[in-house]
Design an enzyme around this catalytic site. Structure first.
Site, PDB file in Angstrom:
ATOM      1  N   PHE A   1       0.765  -1.148   0.000  1.00 42.55           N
ATOM      2  CA  PHE A   1      -0.007  -0.023  -0.048  1.00 42.55           C
ATOM      3  C   PHE A   1       0.919   1.241   0.021  1.00 42.55           C
ATOM      4  CE2 PHE A   1      -4.682   0.954   1.041  1.00 42.55           C
ATOM      5  CZ  PHE A   1      -5.100   0.031   0.306  1.00 42.55           C
TER       6      PHE A   1
ATOM      7  N   GLN B   1      -8.116  14.771   4.292  1.00 40.68           N
ATOM      8  CA  GLN B   1      -7.482  13.694   3.255  1.00 40.68           C
ATOM      9  C   GLN B   1      -8.455  13.633   2.160  1.00 40.68           C
ATOM     10  OE1 GLN B   1      -6.716   9.551   3.817  1.00 40.68           O
ATOM     11  NE2 GLN B   1      -4.515  10.184   3.483  1.00 40.68           N
TER      12      GLN B   1
ATOM     13  N   HIS C   1      -8.760  11.533  -0.946  1.00 44.26           N
ATOM     14  CA  HIS C   1      -8.279  10.233  -1.279  1.00 44.26           C
ATOM     15  C   HIS C   1      -7.911  10.419  -2.981  1.00 44.26           C
ATOM     16  CE1 HIS C   1      -8.032   5.910  -2.546  1.00 44.26           C
ATOM     17  NE2 HIS C   1      -8.069   5.595  -1.326  1.00 44.26           N
TER      18      HIS C   1
ATOM     19  N   LEU D   1     -15.663   5.694  -3.645  1.00 44.10           N
ATOM     20  CA  LEU D   1     -14.161   5.262  -3.230  1.00 44.10           C
ATOM     21  C   LEU D   1     -13.734   4.059  -4.312  1.00 44.10           C
ATOM     22  CD1 LEU D   1     -11.536   5.732  -1.634  1.00 44.10           C
ATOM     23  CD2 LEU D   1     -12.264   3.881  -0.295  1.00 44.10           C
TER      24      LEU D   1
ATOM     25  N   GLU E   1      -7.341   1.799  -2.633  1.00 45.53           N
ATOM     26  CA  GLU E   1      -6.003   1.902  -3.069  1.00 45.53           C
ATOM     27  C   GLU E   1      -5.556   0.649  -3.281  1.00 45.53           C
ATOM     28  OE1 GLU E   1      -4.150   4.703  -0.199  1.00 45.53           O
ATOM     29  OE2 GLU E   1      -2.251   3.677  -0.779  1.00 45.53           O
TER      30      GLU E   1
ATOM     31  N   ARG F   1      -1.049   9.441  -0.188  1.00 47.86           N
ATOM     32  CA  ARG F   1      -2.367   9.953  -1.002  1.00 47.86           C
ATOM     33  C   ARG F   1      -2.269  11.433  -1.018  1.00 47.86           C
ATOM     34  NH1 ARG F   1      -6.720   6.405   2.914  1.00 47.86           N
ATOM     35  NH2 ARG F   1      -6.369   4.469   1.611  1.00 47.86           N
TER      36      ARG F   1
ATOM     37  N   HIS G   1     -11.974  12.156   1.874  1.00 44.11           N
ATOM     38  CA  HIS G   1     -12.112  10.769   2.398  1.00 44.11           C
ATOM     39  C   HIS G   1     -12.076  10.696   4.057  1.00 44.11           C
ATOM     40  CE1 HIS G   1     -11.707   6.411   2.308  1.00 44.11           C
ATOM     41  NE2 HIS G   1     -10.635   6.295   2.663  1.00 44.11           N
TER      42      HIS G   1
ATOM     43  N   ARG H   1      -2.723  10.635   6.393  1.00 42.53           N
ATOM     44  CA  ARG H   1      -2.806   9.377   6.820  1.00 42.53           C
ATOM     45  C   ARG H   1      -2.449   8.270   5.749  1.00 42.53           C
ATOM     46  NH1 ARG H   1      -6.393   5.320   6.428  1.00 42.53           N
ATOM     47  NH2 ARG H   1      -8.300   6.490   5.820  1.00 42.53           N
TER      48      ARG H   1
END
Lengths: 250, 574
Positions: free
Chosen positions: B121, B234, B236, B250, B253, B284, B349, B384
């Site tokens: 990730f 954030q 995304h 969404l 990821e 991100r 997000h 994050r």
């Protein structure tokens, strides 16, 4: 499939009201390309009927909140595209049945949560080391895809027509029990519950639940039938009983 | 008091996502009489939408992984803004929390050796995310839900808490209404845990559900708690952009984790120009800004996004590892992701900022109040990392539940209530029924979403932020006059009116925090202050919001200083 163009007018016929005062109300909306039924319902709520009750959360078919009957078919509203239904006629939206009605598109589904509490939870052996393989759990993972939309409960005639809520758990909870019973680390025995309390033998395998499952879980073939076999093995096969007694295995 | 239904508990937990459930389980396991209150049905909380996985240095796939590396990745990913102690506890304890979840029945995908599988990730050095295809959140919430209900936690579903109750400076309960009947209810408690999630519904394009209306942030702030890091919102990088009905939903990821490539309209892998080392698996904040820039400079797709392509992978592999993405695009956009690219763009997000807490116990700065999960602040700093939320929920859910149970034990007797506070709140909540104005809470909600998206969004300027801030007083007045129709029975218009009160308050906090921070860092980008103040003043302070006499106060507090041995860990390979 033809795409709906933005601005096209569509009529939604939504069940409104509570208790005995129920009526279908027509709302006319200008749809946008790519809309699902939930988009239309939320648009109606925001612009025409601010007190229209409806449950929804993720809008991406992951939470199972927006279950309803669209033109008589049990569907997730967030997954039902206007492109896929006949919008030349009013689109009829009703709440799910099998459960007491609350208001508009909301039904009281609390009963399901009570049933779940009666299922013996996951019970691993104390010293289990939790080494198991993907092949061991492919089937269990299928059951664990369930998003608890309760469309299977809605469509099951044992609940919907026979109202056997007191002695039948419904497809959702057979899926739940199957996920526990087939977990390689589980040691509990839920066959008596399946037989006596959950009424697994009331199911006569019409597969209505399987057909409406938005997660494509093979409820009847993969969960209910193997559970019935499990109960029968346990109850009526003395040899297996002896083997279990001696080996202590499930 | 007699006129309200009243429940009495040692601990009540508000919010039934991963953090709230884990807190309630811990509190109850410690012997505290515990209730869990949630706005939706149990199991529908936003955690259910988490897709990619839970970060934990189990080292099942990459043997070199350890908590130290996870810690370092988190510090760097958070652009040095995070609370070091929270980040340390998180990195150290997330493996145990993942294994515990497995022992409670969660069925993670397996490695060939029969262990929990882990995937790559963004921003994580090693393959670290324990996952179940792309529905990890569902697995987590169902496991916790079943653990919780069999442990004797009382669950109150479809109940909205509108205010925390205080007496003598201490939080002593909560006041709310049943969504179904509209009747009010009082929960008396020795300790309250906030686990209400985020604030996304104040933005126009968001992956968040209707529940994300900043309730926990607002209730805690009004009750005297402090909110830190609220400028860090954030976006995304990958949300759906088309068709219009799905905008913002969404796209996990995990698509990039499994090898998905980002390309602009010219077919160029543009991440080469932004982060050539990590490419698609950059953090991100970087990827979102890169996509924004590509579109802004005319290299976007027809619907204002960029392409995300995984079709070079085997079709069966894609369906196995990303089943819900496959169905989401097939069902909602007519796109087969095994053969065609996805059109994606940034979507709001997550809020890194939140209630300021003691790392070990989740205690807020008001006695009796605890917080965990997205509504708490400090863990993620300026940005994050994907996968660090699910682990955050478990690590700090457990700690907050324990903290609250201990507080309840040590502060025995139930204390009194301020009846006037309840009366006042009741009047405020019911006021919209008396209005004859033409505008509804929905109208104002859309207005707020436009205001935030356009002025407090992914790229900010001082002028835009001031524009937004100048609007809030009139906006609040307008909201006081908004009209609702119908009865109190399951009335979403009425529900939204109070949600809007919370959203407006926190929108102002976000805008003020963003105006205050005169640099660009992590998810906070100021076009008028484009540089990151690396090693400078802004790296040493966190924003801190308070609320007094009906007004938001905005200031700065010194960031806790990381001990030398941990700093050495971070610096070693930074």
């Amino acid at each position: 499939m033809s795409r709906m163009q933005t601005g096209q007018k569509v009529t939604f016929r939504i069940l409104r009201g509570e208790g005995d005062s129920l009526k279908e109300v027509d709302y006319h909306v200008e749809a946008e390309t790519g809309w699902v039924v939930l988009d239309a319902v939320l648009n109606i709520q925001a612009t025409q009927a601010p007190d229209l009750s409806v449950r929804w959360n993720c809008k991406a078919a992951k939470c199972g909140s927006c279950s309803a009957e669209v033109n008589g078919k049990p569907r997730l509203m967030c997954k039902t595209r206007l492109d896929d239904i006949d919008t030349s006629q009013p689109v009829v939206v009703h709440p799910i049945k099998s459960f007491p009605h609350v208001k508009d598109l909301v039904a009281d589904v609390k009963w399901n949560y009570e049933v779940n509490k009666r299922i013996t939870p996951f019970t691993p052996a104390k010293d289990a080391d939790f080494t198991y393989y993907q092949e061991d759990v492919d089937r269990v993972q299928e059951f664990r895809k369930c998003i608890e939309c309760f469309l299977c409960q809605n469509v099951c005639h044992i609940l919907r027509n026979h109202e056997a809520h007191s002695r039948f758990a419904g497809p959702r909870f057979f899926v739940r029990v199957a996920g526990l019973e087939m977990h390689p680390m589980d040691t509990a025995d839920r066959t008596q519950f399946l037989d006596q309390e959950a009424g697994v033998f009331l199911c006569n395998i019409t597969k209505c639940c399987t057909h409406v499952c938005p997660e494509d879980i093979h409820i009847t073939d993969n969960a209910i039938i193997p559970l019935k076999e499990r109960v029968i093995d346990r109850k009526y096969d003395p040899l297996q009983w002896l083997v279990r007694k001696v080996t202590g295995k499930k | 008091m007699a006129e309200y239904q009243t429940h009495e508990y040692d601990v009540i937990v508000i919010g039934a996502g991963g953090a709230g459930l884990r807190a309630a389980i811990e509190s109850s396991a410690m012997g505290a009489k515990t209730a869990l209150v949630c706005k939706s049905l149990l199991g529908k909380a936003h955690t259910v939408m988490a897709e990619g996985g839970m970060a934990a240095a189990l080292a099942n796939v990459d043997k070199a992984d350890n908590w130290q590396t996870h810690f370092r990745d988190t510090v760097l990913g958070g652009k040095y803004m995070g609370n070091w102690r929270m980040q340390q506890l998180h990195a150290q304890e997330s493996p145990e929390r993942a294994l515990e979840l497995e022992r409670w029945g969660a069925v993670f995908d397996r490695t060939p050796e029969g262990k929990i599988n882990q995937r790559a990730f963004g921003g994580h050095t090693w393959k670290r995310l324990a996952h179940v295809g792309d529905r990890t959140g569902l697995e987590m919430i169902r496991t916790l839900q079943d653990k919780g209900v069999h442990q004797g936690i009382d669950v109150f579903m479809e109940c909205t808490i509108v205010e925390l109750l205080k007496d003598s400076g201490r939080v002593v309960g909560a006041f709310g209404y049943w969504r179904e009947t509209g009747k009010f209810v009082v929960f008396k408690a020795k300790a309250v845990v906030m686990a209400t999630g985020g604030i996304g519904k104040m933005f126009r394009v968001t992956s968040n559900s209707w529940e994300y209306t900043a309730d926990g942030h607002a209730l805690a702030l009004r009750a005297g708690a402090e909110l830190i890091d609220m400028e860090f919102v954030q976006f995304h990088p990958t949300g759906m952009v088309w068709p219009p009905g799905v905008k913002g939903i969404l796209v996990t990821e995990a698509v990039r984790g499994e090898g998905g490539l980002l390309k602009n309209s010219q077919g160029e892998r543009f991440m080469e120009r932004y982060d050539p080392k990590r490419m698609e698996l950059s953090t991100r904040d970087q990827v979102a800004k890169a996509i924004y820039t590509e579109v802004k400079e005319g290299r976007g797709t027809p619907h204002g996004g960029v392409w995300l392509d995984i079709s070079h992978k085997d079709a069966e592999y894609i369906k196995k590892k990303l089943p819900s993405m496959y169905h989401q695009f097939k069902d909602l956009a007519d796109v087969d992701i095994t053969t065609s690219p996805m059109e994606i763009g940034p979507t709001m997000h997550y809020i890194m900022g939140g209630i300021r807490v003691v790392p070990e116990s989740g205690a807020a700065t008001v006695p009796g109040l605890f917080a965990c999960g997205e509504c708490s602040g400090g863990m993620h700093g300026g940005n994050r990392l994907g996968g660090n939320s699910l682990s955050d929920l478990l690590v700090f859910g457990k700690r907050a539940g324990e903290g609250a149970a201990l507080f309840a034990r040590d502060n025995g007797a139930h204390v009194g209530f301020d009846d006037a506070q309840i009366k006042r709140t009741e009047q405020d909540v019911l006021r919209p029924f008396e209005s004859r104005a033409s505008h509804t809470p929905y109208d104002l909600h859309f207005e707020l979403q436009d205001l935030m998206q356009d002025n407090v969004g992914i790229m900010r300027t001082g002028d835009d932020l001031k524009t937004a801030i100048a609007v809030f007083p009139a906006f609040n007045e307008k909201l006081r006059g908004a009209r609702v129709e119908g009865s109190r029975m399951f009335n979403p218009g009425w529900h939204l009116a109070w949600d809007m009160v919370n959203m407006l308050l926190i929108a102002e906090v976000v805008a003020r925090a963003a105006l205050q921070r005169e640099e660009s860092r992590g998810a906070h980008t100021r076009l008028d202050f484009p540089k990151t103040d690396s090693g400078g003043y802004w790296e040493t302070v966190n924003s801190c919001a308070t609320y007094e006499d009906g007004r938001v106060g905005m200031g700065l507090i010194p960031k806790p200083v990381m001990p030398a041995e941990l700093k050495a860990l971070v610096d070693a390979t930074a």
